[in-house]
Motif scaffolding. Structure first.
Motif, PDB file in Angstrom:
ATOM      1  N   GLN A  62       0.823  -1.202   0.000  1.00 24.19           N
ATOM      2  CA  GLN A  62       0.000   0.000   0.000  1.00 24.19           C
ATOM      3  C   GLN A  62       0.863   1.259   0.000  1.00 24.19           C
ATOM      4  OE1 GLN A  62      -2.719  -1.608   3.376  1.00 24.19           O
ATOM      5  NE2 GLN A  62      -3.934  -0.064   2.333  1.00 24.19           N
ATOM      6  N   MET A  63       1.958   1.222   0.739  1.00 23.81           N
ATOM      7  CA  MET A  63       2.853   2.372   0.756  1.00 23.81           C
ATOM      8  C   MET A  63       3.473   2.606  -0.624  1.00 23.81           C
ATOM      9  SD  MET A  63       4.622   1.784   4.512  1.00 23.81           S
ATOM     10  CE  MET A  63       5.573   3.298   4.544  1.00 23.81           C
ATOM     11  N   ASN A  64       3.835   1.522  -1.287  1.00 28.01           N
ATOM     12  CA  ASN A  64       4.360   1.657  -2.645  1.00 28.01           C
ATOM     13  C   ASN A  64       3.309   2.232  -3.590  1.00 28.01           C
ATOM     14  OD1 ASN A  64       7.042   0.793  -2.373  1.00 28.01           O
ATOM     15  ND2 ASN A  64       6.448  -1.353  -2.423  1.00 28.01           N
ATOM     16  N   ASP A  65       2.050   1.835  -3.380  1.00 35.40           N
ATOM     17  CA  ASP A  65       0.965   2.380  -4.210  1.00 35.40           C
ATOM     18  C   ASP A  65       0.827   3.885  -4.012  1.00 35.40           C
ATOM     19  OD1 ASP A  65       0.409  -0.084  -5.234  1.00 35.40           O
ATOM     20  OD2 ASP A  65      -1.358  -0.473  -3.979  1.00 35.40           O
ATOM     21  N   VAL A  66       0.923   4.330  -2.745  1.00 33.49           N
ATOM     22  CA  VAL A  66       0.825   5.773  -2.470  1.00 33.49           C
ATOM     23  C   VAL A  66       1.972   6.509  -3.150  1.00 33.49           C
ATOM     24  CG1 VAL A  66       0.949   7.540  -0.673  1.00 33.49           C
ATOM     25  CG2 VAL A  66      -0.427   5.486  -0.301  1.00 33.49           C
ATOM     26  N   ARG A  67       3.194   5.983  -3.011  1.00 32.90           N
ATOM     27  CA  ARG A  67       4.345   6.642  -3.620  1.00 32.90           C
ATOM     28  C   ARG A  67       4.202   6.680  -5.142  1.00 32.90           C
ATOM     29  NH1 ARG A  67       7.703   3.304  -2.759  1.00 32.90           N
ATOM     30  NH2 ARG A  67       8.155   3.736  -0.588  1.00 32.90           N
ATOM     31  N   GLU A  68       3.765   5.571  -5.742  1.00 33.74           N
ATOM     32  CA  GLU A  68       3.596   5.528  -7.195  1.00 33.74           C
ATOM     33  C   GLU A  68       2.525   6.524  -7.647  1.00 33.74           C
ATOM     34  OE1 GLU A  68       2.628   2.326 -10.779  1.00 33.74           O
ATOM     35  OE2 GLU A  68       2.558   1.698  -8.682  1.00 33.74           O
ATOM     36  N   THR A  69       1.454   6.639  -6.852  1.00 35.91           N
ATOM     37  CA  THR A  69       0.399   7.592  -7.184  1.00 35.91           C
ATOM     38  C   THR A  69       0.941   9.013  -7.231  1.00 35.91           C
ATOM     39  OG1 THR A  69      -1.361   6.218  -6.255  1.00 35.91           O
ATOM     40  CG2 THR A  69      -1.778   8.589  -6.381  1.00 35.91           C
ATOM     41  N   VAL A  70       1.777   9.334  -6.253  1.00 38.16           N
ATOM     42  CA  VAL A  70       2.355  10.686  -6.199  1.00 38.16           C
ATOM     43  C   VAL A  70       3.338  10.891  -7.348  1.00 38.16           C
ATOM     44  CG1 VAL A  70       3.858  12.212  -4.861  1.00 38.16           C
ATOM     45  CG2 VAL A  70       2.009  10.957  -3.723  1.00 38.16           C
ATOM     46  N   GLU A  71       4.228   9.916  -7.541  1.00 34.25           N
ATOM     47  CA  GLU A  71       5.282  10.087  -8.534  1.00 34.25           C
ATOM     48  C   GLU A  71       4.744  10.113  -9.956  1.00 34.25           C
ATOM     49  OE1 GLU A  71       7.968   6.924  -7.670  1.00 34.25           O
ATOM     50  OE2 GLU A  71       8.891   7.955  -5.957  1.00 34.25           O
ATOM     51  N   THR A  72       3.688   9.362 -10.227  1.00 32.39           N
ATOM     52  CA  THR A  72       3.122   9.322 -11.584  1.00 32.39           C
ATOM     53  C   THR A  72       1.986  10.312 -11.774  1.00 32.39           C
ATOM     54  OG1 THR A  72       1.560   7.551 -10.991  1.00 32.39           O
ATOM     55  CG2 THR A  72       3.747   6.893 -11.798  1.00 32.39           C
ATOM     56  N   GLY A  73       1.548  10.952 -10.685  1.00 37.73           N
ATOM     57  CA  GLY A  73       0.436  11.893 -10.796  1.00 37.73           C
ATOM     58  C   GLY A  73      -0.883  11.220 -11.139  1.00 37.73           C
ATOM     59  N   SER A  74      -1.069   9.984 -10.650  1.00 38.01           N
ATOM     60  CA  SER A  74      -2.272   9.213 -10.982  1.00 38.01           C
ATOM     61  C   SER A  74      -3.448   9.600 -10.083  1.00 38.01           C
ATOM     62  CB  SER A  74      -1.986   7.711 -10.859  1.00 38.01           C
ATOM     63  OG  SER A  74      -0.960   7.324 -11.724  1.00 38.01           O
ATOM     64  N   PHE A  75      -3.792  10.866 -10.110  1.00 35.12           N
ATOM     65  CA  PHE A  75      -4.932  11.352  -9.337  1.00 35.12           C
ATOM     66  C   PHE A  75      -5.492  12.589 -10.046  1.00 35.12           C
ATOM     67  CE2 PHE A  75      -1.153  13.454  -7.714  1.00 35.12           C
ATOM     68  CZ  PHE A  75      -1.529  14.788  -7.664  1.00 35.12           C
ATOM     69  N   ASP A  76      -6.711  12.890  -9.736  1.00 36.92           N
ATOM     70  CA  ASP A  76      -7.369  14.084 -10.271  1.00 36.92           C
ATOM     71  C   ASP A  76      -7.890  14.918  -9.112  1.00 36.92           C
ATOM     72  OD1 ASP A  76      -7.078  13.561 -13.047  1.00 36.92           O
ATOM     73  OD2 ASP A  76      -8.691  12.077 -12.919  1.00 36.92           O
ATOM     74  N   LEU A  77      -8.180  16.165  -9.410  1.00 39.89           N
ATOM     75  CA  LEU A  77      -8.831  17.038  -8.446  1.00 39.89           C
ATOM     76  C   LEU A  77     -10.248  17.335  -8.912  1.00 39.89           C
ATOM     77  CD1 LEU A  77      -6.053  19.673  -7.587  1.00 39.89           C
ATOM     78  CD2 LEU A  77      -6.702  17.637  -6.293  1.00 39.89           C
ATOM     79  N   VAL A  78     -11.157  17.322  -7.950  1.00 34.17           N
ATOM     80  CA  VAL A  78     -12.518  17.801  -8.189  1.00 34.17           C
ATOM     81  C   VAL A  78     -12.760  18.942  -7.207  1.00 34.17           C
ATOM     82  CG1 VAL A  78     -13.407  15.633  -9.101  1.00 34.17           C
ATOM     83  CG2 VAL A  78     -13.453  16.039  -6.644  1.00 34.17           C
ATOM     84  N   PHE A  79     -13.795  19.728  -7.485  1.00 32.89           N
ATOM     85  CA  PHE A  79     -13.948  20.986  -6.757  1.00 32.89           C
ATOM     86  C   PHE A  79     -15.390  21.154  -6.296  1.00 32.89           C
ATOM     87  CE2 PHE A  79     -10.892  21.112 -10.178  1.00 32.89           C
ATOM     88  CZ  PHE A  79      -9.722  21.478  -9.523  1.00 32.89           C
ATOM     89  N   GLN A  80     -15.557  21.388  -4.998  1.00 34.32           N
ATOM     90  CA  GLN A  80     -16.891  21.567  -4.430  1.00 34.32           C
ATOM     91  C   GLN A  80     -17.037  22.997  -3.933  1.00 34.32           C
ATOM     92  OE1 GLN A  80     -18.031  18.995  -1.136  1.00 34.32           O
ATOM     93  NE2 GLN A  80     -20.171  19.106  -1.742  1.00 34.32           N
ATOM     94  N   PRO A  81     -18.145  23.668  -4.280  1.00 36.15           N
ATOM     95  CA  PRO A  81     -18.299  25.072  -3.908  1.00 36.15           C
ATOM     96  C   PRO A  81     -18.610  25.262  -2.423  1.00 36.15           C
ATOM     97  CG  PRO A  81     -20.267  24.307  -5.025  1.00 36.15           C
ATOM     98  CD  PRO A  81     -19.268  23.191  -5.126  1.00 36.15           C
ATOM     99  N   ILE A  82     -18.052  26.306  -1.859  1.00 35.90           N
ATOM    100  CA  ILE A  82     -18.392  26.779  -0.513  1.00 35.90           C
ATOM    101  C   ILE A  82     -19.058  28.138  -0.719  1.00 35.90           C
ATOM    102  CG2 ILE A  82     -17.476  27.718   1.636  1.00 35.90           C
ATOM    103  CD1 ILE A  82     -15.884  24.732  -0.101  1.00 35.90           C
ATOM    104  N   VAL A  83     -20.287  28.266  -0.268  1.00 33.33           N
ATOM    105  CA  VAL A  83     -21.135  29.413  -0.600  1.00 33.33           C
ATOM    106  C   VAL A  83     -21.306  30.316   0.622  1.00 33.33           C
ATOM    107  CG1 VAL A  83     -23.476  30.095  -1.303  1.00 33.33           C
ATOM    108  CG2 VAL A  83     -22.326  28.176  -2.437  1.00 33.33           C
ATOM    109  N   ASP A  84     -21.279  31.620   0.377  1.00 36.89           N
ATOM    110  CA  ASP A  84     -21.571  32.606   1.419  1.00 36.89           C
ATOM    111  C   ASP A  84     -23.079  32.582   1.680  1.00 36.89           C
ATOM    112  OD1 ASP A  84     -22.122  34.936   2.901  1.00 36.89           O
ATOM    113  OD2 ASP A  84     -20.414  35.983   2.036  1.00 36.89           O
TER     114      ASP A  84
END
Length: 565
Positions: free
Chosen positions: A298-320
């Motif tokens: 699992q630790m190797n998976d985390v490192r590989e995810t970081v090194e290869t950039g195998s993740f995306d960002l999604v964005f949730q609004p915070i409203v006034d």
């Protein structure tokens, strides 16, 4: 003054040893155990001048009870192993015992000589010991094991043996006298220590359970035999005592040593927790090697995810809640291949094994890249990035964070941070200093999940922040639970007095949003305002529009009444 050629040849070894151990005193002993060279603050360390040690046996000033530890350490060094920070006591001329650390290895220029480095133990964490055996308690053992594994030679991985002595309770009741039991405990502790790395890497992790970190040359049979000899020596008339021993190979070839140490600690904690919850010890001990291997995977998976950039960002609004304007978007990670799953377990695992810092930095760098891209490069769009409290407690991560923020002057006021934490922060003062540095650079900081777990009221006293995000567990039931409403009121009042704004998460419907407005909560986040999303296309005018969000006069607004679309 004439120069001794032998000392010149020795100089490089001495400096290597100093660098190796940051020692107060360096000693070289020959095959007979006699000191042939000594240098350093020997008088301050143990009341004798360095020159006075030459020609003498160092063993003679070691406390009698610690001489087996000393002998074992020398034996390990003689076999080519390195010993780091073994704890033992020496006797000053006045008879007072002084604890110090002993490190060393076989001289690279003379295989019959050993270089020893002795120093004050002040740089080591305070070790807690258990009465009777004088062994480290579980937490101190994990600290000791972690430090030793980090310094281990990758070509000679250490092993960890977990020991169960099921006969101990019956043995105690049969012997009856506390003296005999005390004698056995002392003998057992001493013998296990002599088998361990550095002579002190043994922990008592339960009433009848022990952990021994040792070299590969120490077998499970050797441990069992040592325990049997301890019983024979201290309790010659008592029944034979059996030992169950299970050995882990701490192979650090696949991951950096510091991560191997974290994997061990994580696995041991799970092992201890499940044993306390009634797990069958024999089964747990059989399973612990594959558990460790799975942790490493699992630790190797985390490192590989970081090194290869195998993740995306999604964005949730915070409203006034007071104006319906979108205040900012929270950046949330989604790991590729698990697009529809919550990343909580992966992030929590990264926290537990000390890898969340590298993950936090990777997400921050991705968010900064996105904020500078055409789809988000406008003063109207602000984004929040999560930073674990553990990341803010890690000097290496903090250094990297500061390096990044030194280049983000264009994103001040647009880039904000949320401090998350699944375990209590131990040094709030140090973390607060980091937070104030971030704020001084123009970035707001919020405490996430306030009121849940460790993120409690004392955080507000120690950490000066701009916003508090109230944990969603209080928001979910606020319409039906007066106690939750009272809690929200208390948080809002306290934060108002401190000049801190509040955000409520898990806002799922209009009724909850209206209640929060009445309670004077400033911001809201939840599916009512919008689910986590990705911008659609590269046109900033359309990329962030949704059935719930629209642009008005250069700002994004929540369409009142369109919630949940």
């Amino acid at each position: 003054m004439p120069v001794n050629r032998e000392d010149l040849g020795r100089t490089s070894d001495v400096y290597v040893a100093f660098a190796f151990a940051a020692a107060d005193v360096l000693v070289e002993i020959d095959a007979r155990g006699e000191t042939v060279f000594a240098v350093g603050a020997a008088m301050a360390l143990f009341g004798r001048g360095a020159r006075g040690l030459v020609g003498q046996s160092l063993r003679r000033i070691v406390h009698p009870l610690d001489q087996p530890v000393f002998d074992r350490a020398l034996a390990q060094m003689g076999q080519g192993e390195r010993v780091r920070n073994a704890l033992l006591r020496v006797l000053r001329p006045d008879g007072k015992a002084v604890e110090l650390t002993l490190s060393g290895y076989r001289s690279p220029s003379d295989a019959g000589h050993i270089l020893l480095a002795l120093g004050h133990p002040g740089g080591l964490p305070a070790a807690a010991r258990l009465a009777g055996t004088n062994l480290l308690d579980r937490d101190s053992f994990q600290v000791m094991a972690t430090r030793l594994i980090e310094g281990a030679d990758p070509d000679e991985p250490y092993q960890l043996s977990l020991v169960e002595l099921p006969d101990l309770p019956a043995l105690h009741s049969e012997t009856g006298g506390t003296g005999l039991s005390a004698a056995f405990a002392a003998e057992l502790g001493q013998r296990l220590r002599t088998l361990s790395v550095g002579g002190d890497a043994v922990g008592q992790i339960g009433d009848t359970r022990f952990g021994v970190l040792h070299a590969a040359s120490v077998s499970a049979d050797a441990i069992s035999d040592s325990i049997a000899r301890a019983a024979q020596t201290a309790l010659p008339d008592a029944p034979a005592i059996s030992a169950q021993v299970s050995t882990l190979v701490l192979d650090v070839a696949d991951i950096p040593p510091e991560e191997a140490a974290r994997a061990l600690t994580y696995t041991l904690n799970r092992f201890a927790r499940e044993a306390q919850n009634g797990g069958d010890l024999a089964s747990l001990m059989k399973d612990i090697q594959p558990r460790l291997s799975e942790t490493v995977r699992q630790m190797n998976d985390v490192r590989e995810t970081v090194e290869t950039g195998s993740f995306d960002l999604v964005f949730q609004p915070i409203v006034d809640l007071w104006t319906n304007a979108v205040h900012h978007f929270e950046c949330l990670v989604r790991f590729k291949g698990n697009d529809n799953l919550s990343p909580y377990e992966t992030v929590a695992f990264a926290e537990d094994v000390g890898m969340v810092g590298m993950l936090d930095i990777a997400l921050l760098e991705r968010a900064i890249e996105m904020m500078r891209s055409p789809v988000a490069n406008t003063e109207s769009l602000r984004f929040a990035v999560n930073l674990s409290g553990r990341s803010l407690s890690d000097p290496a991560v903090v250094r990297r964070l500061r390096e990044i923020l030194a280049t983000t002057g264009d994103l001040r006021k647009r880039l904000v941070f949320e401090m998350t934490e699944s375990a209590e922060i131990l040094d709030l003062k140090a973390v607060n200093e980091v937070i104030q540095g971030i704020r001084q650079m123009g970035h707001e900081v919020s405490i996430d999940d306030f009121g849940a777990g460790n993120a409690a009221f004392h955080y507000l006293r120690a950490l000066k922040v701009d916003n508090v995000k109230i944990d969603g567990s209080y928001i979910k039931d606020a319409m039906r639970n007066d106690e939750d409403v009272s809690f929200i009121k208390a948080i809002v009042q306290l934060c108002t007095d401190l000049g801190v704004t509040t955000t409520a998460e898990y806002v799922e419907d209009q009724q909850t949003a209206n209640l929060l407005r009445l309670l004077k909560v400033r911001y809201g986040q939840g599916w009512y305002f919008g689910k986590p999303q990705r911008p659609v296309g590269d046109d900033i005018r359309t990329a962030w529009k949704t059935p719930s969000l629209e642009w008005r006069k250069g700002l994004l607004y929540f369409k009142s009444g369109a919630g949940g679309a």
